[in-house]
Design a protein around this motif. Sequence first.
Motif, mmCIF file in Angstrom:
data_model
loop_
_atom_site.group_PDB
_atom_site.id
_atom_site.type_symbol
_atom_site.label_atom_id
_atom_site.label_comp_id
_atom_site.label_asym_id
_atom_site.label_seq_id
_atom_site.Cartn_x
_atom_site.Cartn_y
_atom_site.Cartn_z
ATOM 1 N N PHE A 187 0.873 -1.170 0.000
ATOM 2 C CA PHE A 187 0.000 0.000 0.000
ATOM 3 C C PHE A 187 0.908 1.216 0.000
ATOM 4 O O PHE A 187 1.829 1.313 0.808
ATOM 5 C CB PHE A 187 -0.903 0.035 1.226
ATOM 6 C CG PHE A 187 -1.553 1.370 1.401
ATOM 7 C CD1 PHE A 187 -2.623 1.741 0.599
ATOM 8 C CD2 PHE A 187 -1.068 2.282 2.335
ATOM 9 C CE1 PHE A 187 -3.197 3.003 0.727
ATOM 10 C CE2 PHE A 187 -1.650 3.545 2.469
ATOM 11 C CZ PHE A 187 -2.716 3.901 1.659
ATOM 12 N N CYS A 188 0.658 2.140 -0.923
ATOM 13 C CA CYS A 188 1.516 3.318 -1.026
ATOM 14 C C CYS A 188 0.789 4.548 -0.504
ATOM 15 O O CYS A 188 -0.397 4.746 -0.775
ATOM 16 C CB CYS A 188 1.926 3.569 -2.471
ATOM 17 S SG CYS A 188 2.759 2.149 -3.187
ATOM 18 N N PHE A 189 1.544 5.377 0.190
ATOM 19 C CA PHE A 189 0.997 6.580 0.822
ATOM 20 C C PHE A 189 0.188 7.420 -0.156
ATOM 21 O O PHE A 189 -0.873 7.913 0.159
ATOM 22 C CB PHE A 189 2.136 7.416 1.400
ATOM 23 C CG PHE A 189 1.679 8.573 2.222
ATOM 24 C CD1 PHE A 189 1.602 8.459 3.608
ATOM 25 C CD2 PHE A 189 1.341 9.785 1.636
ATOM 26 C CE1 PHE A 189 1.183 9.535 4.381
ATOM 27 C CE2 PHE A 189 0.909 10.856 2.402
ATOM 28 C CZ PHE A 189 0.829 10.726 3.777
ATOM 29 N N ASN A 190 0.747 7.600 -1.355
ATOM 30 C CA ASN A 190 -0.027 8.290 -2.388
ATOM 31 C C ASN A 190 0.359 7.754 -3.768
ATOM 32 O O ASN A 190 1.246 6.918 -3.892
ATOM 33 C CB ASN A 190 0.113 9.812 -2.305
ATOM 34 C CG ASN A 190 1.513 10.307 -2.602
ATOM 35 O OD1 ASN A 190 2.327 9.589 -3.181
ATOM 36 N ND2 ASN A 190 1.792 11.530 -2.185
ATOM 37 N N ASP A 191 -0.311 8.254 -4.773
ATOM 38 C CA ASP A 191 -0.090 7.717 -6.112
ATOM 39 C C ASP A 191 1.323 7.948 -6.606
ATOM 40 O O ASP A 191 1.908 7.112 -7.297
ATOM 41 C CB ASP A 191 -1.085 8.339 -7.102
ATOM 42 C CG ASP A 191 -2.485 7.809 -6.919
ATOM 43 O OD1 ASP A 191 -2.649 6.862 -6.124
ATOM 44 O OD2 ASP A 191 -3.407 8.327 -7.571
ATOM 45 N N LEU A 192 1.879 9.091 -6.246
ATOM 46 C CA LEU A 192 3.226 9.403 -6.690
ATOM 47 C C LEU A 192 4.190 8.324 -6.214
ATOM 48 O O LEU A 192 5.033 7.829 -6.966
ATOM 49 C CB LEU A 192 3.642 10.768 -6.117
ATOM 50 C CG LEU A 192 4.222 11.783 -7.095
ATOM 51 C CD1 LEU A 192 3.371 11.897 -8.322
ATOM 52 C CD2 LEU A 192 4.377 13.128 -6.411
ATOM 53 N N VAL A 193 4.056 7.963 -4.962
ATOM 54 C CA VAL A 193 4.881 6.897 -4.405
ATOM 55 C C VAL A 193 4.620 5.593 -5.161
ATOM 56 O O VAL A 193 5.548 4.862 -5.511
ATOM 57 C CB VAL A 193 4.601 6.734 -2.898
ATOM 58 C CG1 VAL A 193 5.251 5.471 -2.360
ATOM 59 C CG2 VAL A 193 5.083 7.956 -2.135
ATOM 60 N N ALA A 194 3.363 5.327 -5.445
ATOM 61 C CA ALA A 194 3.019 4.094 -6.154
ATOM 62 C C ALA A 194 3.642 4.076 -7.550
ATOM 63 O O ALA A 194 4.127 3.044 -8.015
ATOM 64 C CB ALA A 194 1.502 3.954 -6.265
#
Lengths: 340, 340
Positions: free
Chosen positions: B250-257
Amino acid sequence: MAKKKSGRVTLQQVADHAGVSRATASLIVRNSPSISEATKKKVQASMEELGYVYDRIAANLRSQSSSTIGVVVTDFANPYYSEFLTGVHHQLEEEGYTVFLATTFDSDTKQDKLLSTMLEHRVGGVILCPVSDNSPATVEKIRQWNVPIVTAVREIPELHCDYVGINYKKGVETAIDHLIENGHTRIAFLGGLSDSSAWKKRFEGYRAAFEKAGLAADESLIFQSALTREGGAEALDESLKHKHPPTAVFCFNDLVAFGVMQRMRELNLHPGTDLSVVGFDNVLEAATFYPPLTTVESFPKHIGINAANLLHKRIKDPAREEERIILEPELFIRASSGRR
Amino acid sequence: MAKKKSGRVTLQQVADHAGVSRATASLIVRNSPSISEATKKKVQASMEELGYVYDRIAANLRSQSSSTIGVVVTDFANPYYSEFLTGVHHQLEEEGYTVFLATTFDSDTKQDKLLSTMLEHRVGGVILCPVSDNSPATVEKIRQWNVPIVTAVREIPELHCDYVGINYKKGVETAIDHLIENGHTRIAFLGGLSDSSAWKKRFEGYRAAFEKAGLAADESLIFQSALTREGGAEALDESLKHKHPPTAVFCFNDLVAFGVMQRMRELNLHPGTDLSVVGFDNVLEAATFYPPLTTVESFPKHIGINAANLLHKRIKDPAREEERIILEPELFIRASSGRR
DNA sequence: ATTATATAGGACACCGCTTTCACGTCAAAA
DNA sequence: TTTTGACGTGAAAGCGGTGTCCTATATAAT
């Protein structure tokens, strides 16, 4: 319009509190050299104690100066402009300016309105990414109004002012060269509206590359569209209906290219093998898109920085010669384009 | 600071030209009802002829009002904020405000400086996406300064003011539910810094989902990082070094993903089969990324619109009860996540 | 014709700061 | 002691508008 009664501590109050005159206090906020350390300390202490906040607006009114800059772009949902703005902001804040930002959403009337608003707000200068090249009323107004103005990204031919952009023609030319070298001869030109100078310049590059290779550009492969992902998808659809469809497409900008590649995914076509796709801008997403997009780097952040610098120079010296900065684009070859 | 001598046509000049008093002309620009059509026409003609431009700054000074709003975000290169700002702008311009925009780049000191600058510019209100939750000096200053302020996206716990955000806990919970339903039990939590309230709220959701399923969250699978693509890539690297690596992240936000999935591409791992990836925000790029990203929609544009509305309401009625708007997030399941 | 009542428009102070200019002070020079 | 001159400071006039108050004229009512 906010109505804010009182609350504001004035320089007069500070002066009274510190036992000096308002003028002395004023000199201190602007740290004039001709004030003794002692009084300076004393007054600063009073400011601290009363929670004084400098009223830049009043100061500007009196001194007929401005510490704000208006920046107008066409759309900041476009990552290209995000990067551009990052550059502009960084530079302007460095110089101590505060920025009014606004978006025209590619509407001429909106642009007019925004520029007027900025004038009303006494901006010290304007950085404008024009909607189109027919210089509308307000642009002319700004000129006669002699507010320093710098245009960027797109140019208004009749308007003589500082400008920062890139060599679009050259950029497109290298992109098309690359496609021709890879054996493509039927290369579509997707996106944009042919009445804008930005389009015309790109088209010059498109045509030049063909000529240089001893080929003729097939103008039936030009498909105009809005500068959005959807626009790109639609333009691709049109191009594929052609009785003799292209083997490669050049897209006005990356956003259009993304739209094209999305649609290709839906059609089960693979960029780079089934159809080569080239974009323009090299926004961050271009490298991370799948497949990575071959595109022409157009240095939005640099353009922003340069525009800010130019504006700053013009403000300091309004009489200086108009300057044009044209950055040289650079082709990034990635997986979205390949041999025919 | 721009120095602009003369040029400005004043109301006095207009009045002289039209043969009325300055006060009358003033009433006309504000279209007061108690002015005869005749004089109105006459004065407006003079304005037109002289090229008069209203000086909002001077007017605001006198009337102790403000027509500007300060908007502070952490980074507008992040598409999330682009969308947020689109919402804010759209709404505020509707109401006739002009926007000061600024970026903190996640720096507390920068945030302090920006807020001070905005105060100096007499903003009528502020929309703030705080850097972190330790309310720094300036935020407190703004409060005692009683400038209307609305926080958005992130919250400052000690600061009682209007707030617009989404239910982070719930959002993460549904995301983790989805992964658990698909047979994942080793789910890493990548990105963000655990001392921010935004992180804590997400983590609550993470833990709650596990508890609900009768499982225990393995806290050794938490990998903090900067909220950028690079941060995501690094966090993934760390997580893969784990002796018992995760099957989903699970990524904190899409950018991280996006960063995570890019790195996976380099490692020849396929999102959705080799490792399930879930993001948070549902920025536009999430749907067009390859593979499309499963993520939690967090309505940035809506948050922006609501924040603008809230601010407008507060300005009109500073005494009103503080309001909190918490939007309910929504999970979008796409190809980046699949069965274990 | 006289009084009452709107109503348009003018005079003037003021928002918070800067700027000019003149004044007072004190040290060094005459 | 007087002159010179730097240096710090205060009084007052704006910057371009708005807000308040007040007058002159027109219209209606008596």
